[in-house]
Enzyme design. Structure first.
Site, PDB file in Angstrom:
ATOM      1  N   LYS A  14       0.763  -1.340   0.012  1.00 48.46           N
ATOM      2  CA  LYS A  14       0.018   0.027  -0.147  1.00 48.46           C
ATOM      3  C   LYS A  14       0.889   1.118  -0.105  1.00 48.46           C
ATOM      4  O   LYS A  14       0.367   2.338  -0.760  1.00 48.46           O
ATOM      5  CB  LYS A  14      -0.899   0.066   1.220  1.00 48.46           C
ATOM      6  CG  LYS A  14      -1.954  -1.291   1.267  1.00 48.46           C
ATOM      7  CD  LYS A  14      -2.723  -0.983   2.458  1.00 48.46           C
ATOM      8  CE  LYS A  14      -2.094  -1.029   3.898  1.00 48.46           C
ATOM      9  NZ  LYS A  14      -1.462  -2.208   4.385  1.00 48.46           N
ATOM     10  N   ARG A  89      -9.376   0.860   8.362  1.00 49.58           N
ATOM     11  CA  ARG A  89      -9.144  -0.374   8.814  1.00 49.58           C
ATOM     12  C   ARG A  89     -10.223  -0.849   9.386  1.00 49.58           C
ATOM     13  O   ARG A  89     -10.097  -2.256   9.917  1.00 49.58           O
ATOM     14  CB  ARG A  89      -7.930  -0.358   9.622  1.00 49.58           C
ATOM     15  CG  ARG A  89      -6.660  -0.765   8.816  1.00 49.58           C
ATOM     16  CD  ARG A  89      -5.283  -0.579   9.820  1.00 49.58           C
ATOM     17  NE  ARG A  89      -3.986  -1.085   9.369  1.00 49.58           N
ATOM     18  CZ  ARG A  89      -3.086  -0.530   8.836  1.00 49.58           C
ATOM     19  NH1 ARG A  89      -3.329   0.563   8.633  1.00 49.58           N
ATOM     20  NH2 ARG A  89      -1.857  -1.124   8.553  1.00 49.58           N
ATOM     21  N   ARG A 134      11.591  -0.270  12.474  1.00 44.55           N
ATOM     22  CA  ARG A 134      10.205  -0.400  13.203  1.00 44.55           C
ATOM     23  C   ARG A 134       9.976  -1.725  13.721  1.00 44.55           C
ATOM     24  O   ARG A 134      10.241  -2.739  13.530  1.00 44.55           O
ATOM     25  CB  ARG A 134       9.074  -0.509  11.839  1.00 44.55           C
ATOM     26  CG  ARG A 134       8.799   1.028  11.441  1.00 44.55           C
ATOM     27  CD  ARG A 134       7.937   0.627  10.189  1.00 44.55           C
ATOM     28  NE  ARG A 134       6.662   0.036  10.333  1.00 44.55           N
ATOM     29  CZ  ARG A 134       5.692  -0.086   9.280  1.00 44.55           C
ATOM     30  NH1 ARG A 134       5.751   0.690   8.184  1.00 44.55           N
ATOM     31  NH2 ARG A 134       4.456  -0.692   9.725  1.00 44.55           N
ATOM     32  N   ARG A 146      -0.266  -9.087  13.306  1.00 42.09           N
ATOM     33  CA  ARG A 146      -0.830  -7.907  12.490  1.00 42.09           C
ATOM     34  C   ARG A 146      -1.796  -8.345  11.239  1.00 42.09           C
ATOM     35  O   ARG A 146      -2.948  -7.938  11.322  1.00 42.09           O
ATOM     36  CB  ARG A 146       0.156  -7.015  11.610  1.00 42.09           C
ATOM     37  CG  ARG A 146       0.964  -6.011  12.619  1.00 42.09           C
ATOM     38  CD  ARG A 146       2.210  -5.649  12.344  1.00 42.09           C
ATOM     39  NE  ARG A 146       2.419  -4.769  11.021  1.00 42.09           N
ATOM     40  CZ  ARG A 146       3.370  -4.389  10.364  1.00 42.09           C
ATOM     41  NH1 ARG A 146       4.439  -4.765  10.560  1.00 42.09           N
ATOM     42  NH2 ARG A 146       3.033  -3.549   9.380  1.00 42.09           N
TER      43      ARG A 146
HETATM   44  P1  B4P Z   1       3.839  -1.819   2.308  1.00 42.75           P
HETATM   45  O1  B4P Z   1       2.712  -2.856   2.131  1.00 42.75           O
HETATM   46  O2  B4P Z   1       4.103  -0.819   1.310  1.00 42.75           O
HETATM   47  O3  B4P Z   1       3.956  -1.673   3.853  1.00 42.75           O
HETATM   48  P2  B4P Z   1       2.924  -0.479   4.734  1.00 42.75           P
HETATM   49  O4  B4P Z   1       2.220   0.464   3.846  1.00 42.75           O
HETATM   50  O5  B4P Z   1       3.963   0.099   5.440  1.00 42.75           O
HETATM   51  O6  B4P Z   1       1.845  -1.294   5.197  1.00 42.75           O
HETATM   52  P3  B4P Z   1       1.622  -1.728   6.762  1.00 42.75           P
HETATM   53  O7  B4P Z   1       0.343  -2.380   6.784  1.00 42.75           O
HETATM   54  O8  B4P Z   1       2.717  -2.561   7.015  1.00 42.75           O
HETATM   55  O9  B4P Z   1       1.982  -0.626   7.846  1.00 42.75           O
HETATM   56  P4  B4P Z   1       1.017   0.907   8.161  1.00 42.75           P
HETATM   57  O10 B4P Z   1       1.961   1.886   8.302  1.00 42.75           O
HETATM   58  O11 B4P Z   1      -0.240   1.144   7.373  1.00 42.75           O
HETATM   59  O12 B4P Z   1       5.352  -2.559   2.058  1.00 42.75           O
HETATM   60  C1  B4P Z   1       5.819  -3.373   2.879  1.00 42.75           C
HETATM   61  C2  B4P Z   1       7.246  -3.850   2.302  1.00 42.75           C
HETATM   62  O13 B4P Z   1       6.890  -4.750   0.942  1.00 42.75           O
HETATM   63  C3  B4P Z   1       8.171  -2.810   1.925  1.00 42.75           C
HETATM   64  O14 B4P Z   1       9.542  -3.172   2.416  1.00 42.75           O
HETATM   65  C4  B4P Z   1       8.163  -2.954   0.308  1.00 42.75           C
HETATM   66  O15 B4P Z   1       9.325  -2.273  -0.358  1.00 42.75           O
HETATM   67  C5  B4P Z   1       7.686  -4.252  -0.185  1.00 42.75           C
HETATM   68  N1  B4P Z   1       7.160  -4.224  -1.402  1.00 42.75           N
HETATM   69  C6  B4P Z   1       5.933  -3.642  -1.764  1.00 42.75           C
HETATM   70  N2  B4P Z   1       5.437  -3.870  -2.964  1.00 42.75           N
HETATM   71  C7  B4P Z   1       6.270  -4.966  -3.247  1.00 42.75           C
HETATM   72  C8  B4P Z   1       6.248  -6.067  -4.373  1.00 42.75           C
HETATM   73  N3  B4P Z   1       5.459  -5.692  -5.509  1.00 42.75           N
HETATM   74  N4  B4P Z   1       7.119  -6.840  -4.612  1.00 42.75           N
HETATM   75  C9  B4P Z   1       8.234  -6.943  -3.750  1.00 42.75           C
HETATM   76  N5  B4P Z   1       8.217  -6.278  -2.421  1.00 42.75           N
HETATM   77  C10 B4P Z   1       7.261  -5.312  -2.286  1.00 42.75           C
HETATM   78  O16 B4P Z   1       0.393   0.427   9.728  1.00 42.75           O
HETATM   79  C11 B4P Z   1       1.354   0.187  10.926  1.00 42.75           C
HETATM   80  C12 B4P Z   1       0.429   0.058  12.048  1.00 42.75           C
HETATM   81  O17 B4P Z   1      -0.224   1.377  12.421  1.00 42.75           O
HETATM   82  C13 B4P Z   1      -0.516  -0.791  12.027  1.00 42.75           C
HETATM   83  O18 B4P Z   1      -0.149  -2.447  12.254  1.00 42.75           O
HETATM   84  C14 B4P Z   1      -1.506  -0.418  13.356  1.00 42.75           C
HETATM   85  O19 B4P Z   1      -1.047  -0.780  14.501  1.00 42.75           O
HETATM   86  C15 B4P Z   1      -1.447   1.148  13.170  1.00 42.75           C
HETATM   87  N6  B4P Z   1      -2.471   1.746  12.237  1.00 42.75           N
HETATM   88  C16 B4P Z   1      -2.044   2.227  10.936  1.00 42.75           C
HETATM   89  N7  B4P Z   1      -3.374   2.689  10.572  1.00 42.75           N
HETATM   90  C17 B4P Z   1      -4.338   2.261  11.334  1.00 42.75           C
HETATM   91  C18 B4P Z   1      -5.802   2.596  11.445  1.00 42.75           C
HETATM   92  N8  B4P Z   1      -6.476   3.205  10.091  1.00 42.75           N
HETATM   93  N9  B4P Z   1      -6.447   2.039  12.500  1.00 42.75           N
HETATM   94  C19 B4P Z   1      -5.928   1.630  13.436  1.00 42.75           C
HETATM   95  N10 B4P Z   1      -4.535   1.235  13.668  1.00 42.75           N
HETATM   96  C20 B4P Z   1      -3.807   1.793  12.535  1.00 42.75           C
END
Ligand code: B4P
Length: 201
Positions: A14, A89, A134, A146
């Protein structure tokens, strides 16, 4: 106004794809994960409370993230649209977002659901954890928690958006640029500004 929700499990891409979408379509990126990490870095009360939950892989309370999004929408009145990344979410967050956007008469145009299998999600997150610093990326038990949070609290949102006719499934286990092309294909179907050029006098 072009409002897009990026939907998918942790590690589905995402955040990665949101950066590319805002660049191409000139939209504002709203990532609740980034906002919460900024609160943690600034050591605010909100950040300190969120950190204890995030470090365990749990969601933070709905009211906290809804309030953050409300503030960002109010502070970006001239935006051409938003990419919501990691929000909503829960069904409660989705209902709140619909109500907020209704006030602006700018509903969500499309919800892009990025599908990636659990093995690949874990592999990606632990790989990022080696360099991201992280806490929630570094421990397999937390990563699995998660994913459980996602399956129980977030996945039901797919039905919410399917009922609105807005959910589009995208295969996420492909190279980043191929996933991006699939996302753009769906965005272009709903983007009414596509192909509009200034009229020649
Ligand atoms: P991403 O999937 O881009 O990770 P992200 O956006 O950071 O999502 P995530 O769910 O982990 O975290 P968020 O900050 O929203 O990438 C992951 C990895 O994969 C990267 O290293 C990337 O390079 C790699 N990658 C991507 N695409 C690829 C491909 N095509 N091929 C290979 N590799 C690839 O949330 C973190 C925490 O915040 C949650 O657990 C929760 O505690 C809290 N939170 C955030 N929003 C919330 C909400 N709305 N409500 C309640 N809690 C919330």
């Amino acid at each position: 106004m072009l409002n897009i929700v990026l939907f998918g499990p942790p590690g589905s891409g995402k955040g990665t794809q949101a950066e590319k979408i805002i660049d191409k379509y000139k939209l504002v990126h709203l990532s609740t994960g980034d906002m919460l990490r900024a609160e943690i870095a600034a050591a605010t009360t909100l950040g300190l409370e969120a950190k204890t939950l995030m470090d365990k892989g749990e969601l933070v309370p709905d009211a906290v993230v809804i309030g953050m999004i409300e503030n960002k929408l109010a502070g970006n009145k001239t935006a051409g649209g938003f990419v919501f990344d990691g929000f909503p979410r829960t069904v409660k967050q989705a209902e709140a977002l619909d109500a907020l956007l209704e006030k602006h008469k700018a509903p969500i145009k499309v919800v892009l659901s990025i599908k990636v299998g659990e093995e690949e999600l874990t592999r990606r997150i632990l790989a990022r954890g080696a360099t991201s610093g992280r806490a929630d990326d570094q421990n397999e038990t937390i990563v699995k928690n998660r994913v459980v949070e996602y399956r129980t609290k977030t996945e039901p949102l797919a039905n919410y958006y399917t009922a609105q006719g807005k959910l589009k499934d995208i295969t996420g286990e492909k190279p980043v640029d191929e996933v991006f092309a699939s996302l753009c294909h769906e965005i272009d179907k709903v983007n009414s500004n596509k192909g509009l050029t200034p009229s020649v006098p």
